[in-house]
Design an enzyme around this catalytic site. Structure first.
Site, PDB file in Angstrom:
ATOM      1  N   ASN A  16       0.761  -1.137   0.090  1.00  0.00           N
ATOM      2  CA  ASN A  16       0.088   0.061   0.050  1.00  0.00           C
ATOM      3  C   ASN A  16       0.829   1.346  -0.018  1.00  0.00           C
ATOM      4  O   ASN A  16       0.291   2.276  -0.748  1.00  0.00           O
ATOM      5  CB  ASN A  16      -0.923   0.046   1.137  1.00  0.00           C
ATOM      6  CG  ASN A  16      -2.099  -0.713   0.768  1.00  0.00           C
ATOM      7  OD1 ASN A  16      -3.057  -0.455   0.011  1.00  0.00           O
ATOM      8  ND2 ASN A  16      -2.363  -1.991   1.569  1.00  0.00           N
ATOM      9  N   ARG A  93       0.592  -2.840  15.041  1.00  0.00           N
ATOM     10  CA  ARG A  93       0.106  -2.506  16.282  1.00  0.00           C
ATOM     11  C   ARG A  93      -1.199  -1.791  16.617  1.00  0.00           C
ATOM     12  O   ARG A  93      -1.329  -0.965  15.625  1.00  0.00           O
ATOM     13  CB  ARG A  93       1.419  -1.917  16.996  1.00  0.00           C
ATOM     14  CG  ARG A  93       2.515  -2.671  17.215  1.00  0.00           C
ATOM     15  CD  ARG A  93       3.510  -2.074  17.605  1.00  0.00           C
ATOM     16  NE  ARG A  93       4.683  -3.090  17.598  1.00  0.00           N
ATOM     17  CZ  ARG A  93       5.036  -3.827  18.495  1.00  0.00           C
ATOM     18  NH1 ARG A  93       4.335  -3.995  19.676  1.00  0.00           N
ATOM     19  NH2 ARG A  93       5.889  -4.856  18.412  1.00  0.00           N
ATOM     20  N   LEU A  95      -2.935   1.310  18.219  1.00  0.00           N
ATOM     21  CA  LEU A  95      -2.397   2.595  18.952  1.00  0.00           C
ATOM     22  C   LEU A  95      -3.469   2.960  19.948  1.00  0.00           C
ATOM     23  O   LEU A  95      -4.597   2.520  20.031  1.00  0.00           O
ATOM     24  CB  LEU A  95      -2.564   3.787  17.954  1.00  0.00           C
ATOM     25  CG  LEU A  95      -1.641   3.515  16.682  1.00  0.00           C
ATOM     26  CD1 LEU A  95      -1.875   4.446  15.455  1.00  0.00           C
ATOM     27  CD2 LEU A  95      -0.330   3.945  17.119  1.00  0.00           C
ATOM     28  N   ASN A 109      -6.855   4.336   8.226  1.00  0.00           N
ATOM     29  CA  ASN A 109      -6.436   2.913   7.961  1.00  0.00           C
ATOM     30  C   ASN A 109      -6.995   2.187   6.911  1.00  0.00           C
ATOM     31  O   ASN A 109      -7.964   2.748   6.544  1.00  0.00           O
ATOM     32  CB  ASN A 109      -6.707   2.204   9.369  1.00  0.00           C
ATOM     33  CG  ASN A 109      -6.224   0.793   9.287  1.00  0.00           C
ATOM     34  OD1 ASN A 109      -5.123   0.474   9.018  1.00  0.00           O
ATOM     35  ND2 ASN A 109      -7.089  -0.132   9.889  1.00  0.00           N
ATOM     36  N   HIS A 111      -8.525  -1.520   5.680  1.00  0.00           N
ATOM     37  CA  HIS A 111      -8.889  -2.864   6.247  1.00  0.00           C
ATOM     38  C   HIS A 111      -9.586  -3.783   5.092  1.00  0.00           C
ATOM     39  O   HIS A 111     -10.129  -3.499   4.697  1.00  0.00           O
ATOM     40  CB  HIS A 111      -9.982  -2.590   7.194  1.00  0.00           C
ATOM     41  CG  HIS A 111     -10.145  -4.110   8.157  1.00  0.00           C
ATOM     42  ND1 HIS A 111      -9.305  -4.878   8.906  1.00  0.00           N
ATOM     43  CD2 HIS A 111     -11.276  -4.790   7.908  1.00  0.00           C
ATOM     44  CE1 HIS A 111      -9.688  -5.783   9.344  1.00  0.00           C
ATOM     45  NE2 HIS A 111     -11.115  -6.027   8.811  1.00  0.00           N
ATOM     46  N   GLU A 144     -10.859   4.960  18.693  1.00  0.00           N
ATOM     47  CA  GLU A 144     -10.121   4.110  19.688  1.00  0.00           C
ATOM     48  C   GLU A 144     -10.754   2.767  19.543  1.00  0.00           C
ATOM     49  O   GLU A 144      -9.999   2.148  20.312  1.00  0.00           O
ATOM     50  CB  GLU A 144     -10.660   4.612  20.874  1.00  0.00           C
ATOM     51  CG  GLU A 144     -10.128   6.136  21.148  1.00  0.00           C
ATOM     52  CD  GLU A 144     -10.002   6.804  22.582  1.00  0.00           C
ATOM     53  OE1 GLU A 144     -10.575   6.198  23.488  1.00  0.00           O
ATOM     54  OE2 GLU A 144      -9.565   7.948  22.621  1.00  0.00           O
ATOM     55  N   VAL A 146     -10.951  -1.099  17.575  1.00  0.00           N
ATOM     56  CA  VAL A 146     -10.336  -1.691  16.449  1.00  0.00           C
ATOM     57  C   VAL A 146     -11.198  -1.727  15.267  1.00  0.00           C
ATOM     58  O   VAL A 146     -12.237  -2.414  15.166  1.00  0.00           O
ATOM     59  CB  VAL A 146      -9.956  -3.252  17.012  1.00  0.00           C
ATOM     60  CG1 VAL A 146      -9.201  -3.838  15.634  1.00  0.00           C
ATOM     61  CG2 VAL A 146      -9.151  -3.060  18.305  1.00  0.00           C
TER      62      VAL A 146
HETATM   63  C1  GRF Z   1      -3.179  -5.024   3.905  1.00  0.00           C
HETATM   64  O1  GRF Z   1      -4.042  -6.196   3.499  1.00  0.00           O
HETATM   65  C2  GRF Z   1      -4.428  -4.053   4.538  1.00  0.00           C
HETATM   66  O2  GRF Z   1      -5.489  -4.083   4.296  1.00  0.00           O
HETATM   67  C3  GRF Z   1      -3.882  -4.499   6.113  1.00  0.00           C
HETATM   68  O3  GRF Z   1      -2.733  -5.059   5.905  1.00  0.00           O
HETATM   69  C4  GRF Z   1      -2.269  -5.147   4.641  1.00  0.00           C
HETATM   70  C5  GRF Z   1      -0.991  -4.660   4.442  1.00  0.00           C
HETATM   71  O4  GRF Z   1      -0.138  -4.899   3.435  1.00  0.00           O
HETATM   72  N1  GRF Z   1      -4.119  -3.467   6.831  1.00  0.00           N
HETATM   73  P1  GRF Z   1       1.009  -3.949   2.705  1.00  0.00           P
HETATM   74  O5  GRF Z   1       1.945  -3.988   3.904  1.00  0.00           O
HETATM   75  O6  GRF Z   1       0.480  -2.933   2.232  1.00  0.00           O
HETATM   76  O7  GRF Z   1       1.172  -4.915   1.558  1.00  0.00           O
END
Ligand code: GRF
Length: 208
Positions: A16, A93, A95, A109, A111, A144, A146
Site C-alpha cells: 500500500n 500494532r 495505537l 487505516n 482494512h 479508539e 479496532v
Molecule cells: C493490507 O491487506 C491491509 O488491508 C492491511 O494490512 C495489509 C498490508 O499490506 N491493513 P501491505 O503491507 O500494504 O502490503
C-alpha cells in the site's frame, strides 16, 4: 498548492505504501510523504522508499519501557517531519486512545474487509470461513476501537467458490491499491468532513 505531508506507519510488505508512492510520482495524488516509520527494522516497506528523498525511521517497541514511551517516540518523529495526516499501511500494532486523540481525525487505516464485517486480524480468512459471496476493503478514520472508525471509502470484490484466504487477499489487495490513494487524495483536497459516525465527502472545488 501546498502538498499535505503524510506520515506512513508500516510493519511489513508495504504494497500500500508502494501504491501511495506510485500515485504521488504519477501526480495522481498531490501529497508528500514526510516520513515512513516502521516498527520492524527489516520491513520490505522501508526498502521501497530507499533511493527516494523520503525520511525513514525504525522505532521498535522492544526498545521502550512501555507503550506510552514507544508512541511518544512515534509522535516526536511525526512532529519533526510536520506530518499532517498519518496513514497506517499494514502497521500491526493497536495505537492507544491517548495517541489517537492527539491526531483526532487525522489518522487513516485500510482494512481488507467490508467493515463492520470481519474486523481485526485475518479478515480475508474470516470472510472465506464465513462463506460470504462478497467482501472487499474499507478505508476509514481511526478511532479508539479496532477497525471501528468513520468509513471514508469502500469497494466490494466477489468471493469465488474455490477461493482460499490467499486468493481472496490478492483480489482485495488489488482494489486496496486504488482505494487508499483515492481516499488520501480526498483528504488532501480538503473534501472530508467527519460528522459523528459519518464521513461527508464534499464536492471537488473548481480551481480558477
Ligand atoms: C493490507 O491487506 C491491509 O488491508 C492491511 O494490512 C495489509 C498490508 O499490506 N491493513 P501491505 O503491507 O500494504 O502490503
Amino acid at each position: 498548492m501546498n502538498r499535505t505531508v503524510l506520515g506512513v506507519l508500516v510493519s511489513g510488505r508495504g504494497s500500500n505504501l508502494q501504491a501511495i508512492l506510485d500515485a504521488i510520482m504519477a501526480e495522481r495524488l498531490k501529497a508528500k510523504i514526510g516520513v515512513v516509520i516502521s516498527d520492524t527494522p527489516d520491513a520490505l516497506a522501508l526498502r521501497r522508499v530507499a533511493g527516494f528523498d523520503i525520511a525513514t525511521a525504525v522505532i521498535e517497541r522492544r526498545r521502550f519501557a512501555d507503550k506510552r514511551a514507544f508512541e511518544q517516540a512515534i509522535a516526536r518523529e511525526l512532529g519533526l517531519h510536520h506530518v499532517e495526516l498519518l496513514v497506517l499501511a499494514g502497521f500491526t500494532r493497536i495505537l492507544s486512545g491517548e495517541f489517537i486523540s492527539q491526531f483526532a481525525g487525522r489518522i487513516m487505516n485500510i482494512h481488507p474487509a467490508l467493515l463492520p464485517a470481519f474486523p481485526g486480524l485475518d479478515a480475508q480468512a474470516q470472510a472465506v470461513d464465513y462463506g460470504v459471496r462478497v467482501s472487499g476493503c474499507t478505508v476509514h478514520f481511526v478511532d479508539e476501537g479496532v477497525d471501528t472508525g468513520p468509513i471514508i471509502l469502500q469497494e466490494a470484490v466477489p468471493v469465488l467458490a474455490d477461493d482460499d484466504e490467499h486468493a481472496l487477499a490478492e483480489r482485495i489487495l488489488h482494489v486496496e491499491h486504488k482505494l487508499y490513494p483515492r481516499a488520501i487524495g480526498l483528504y488532501c483536497e480538503g473534501r472530508l468532513r467527519i460528522e459523528g459516525r459519518k464521513v461527508i465527502i464534499g464536492e471537488k472545488r473548481q480551481v480558477l
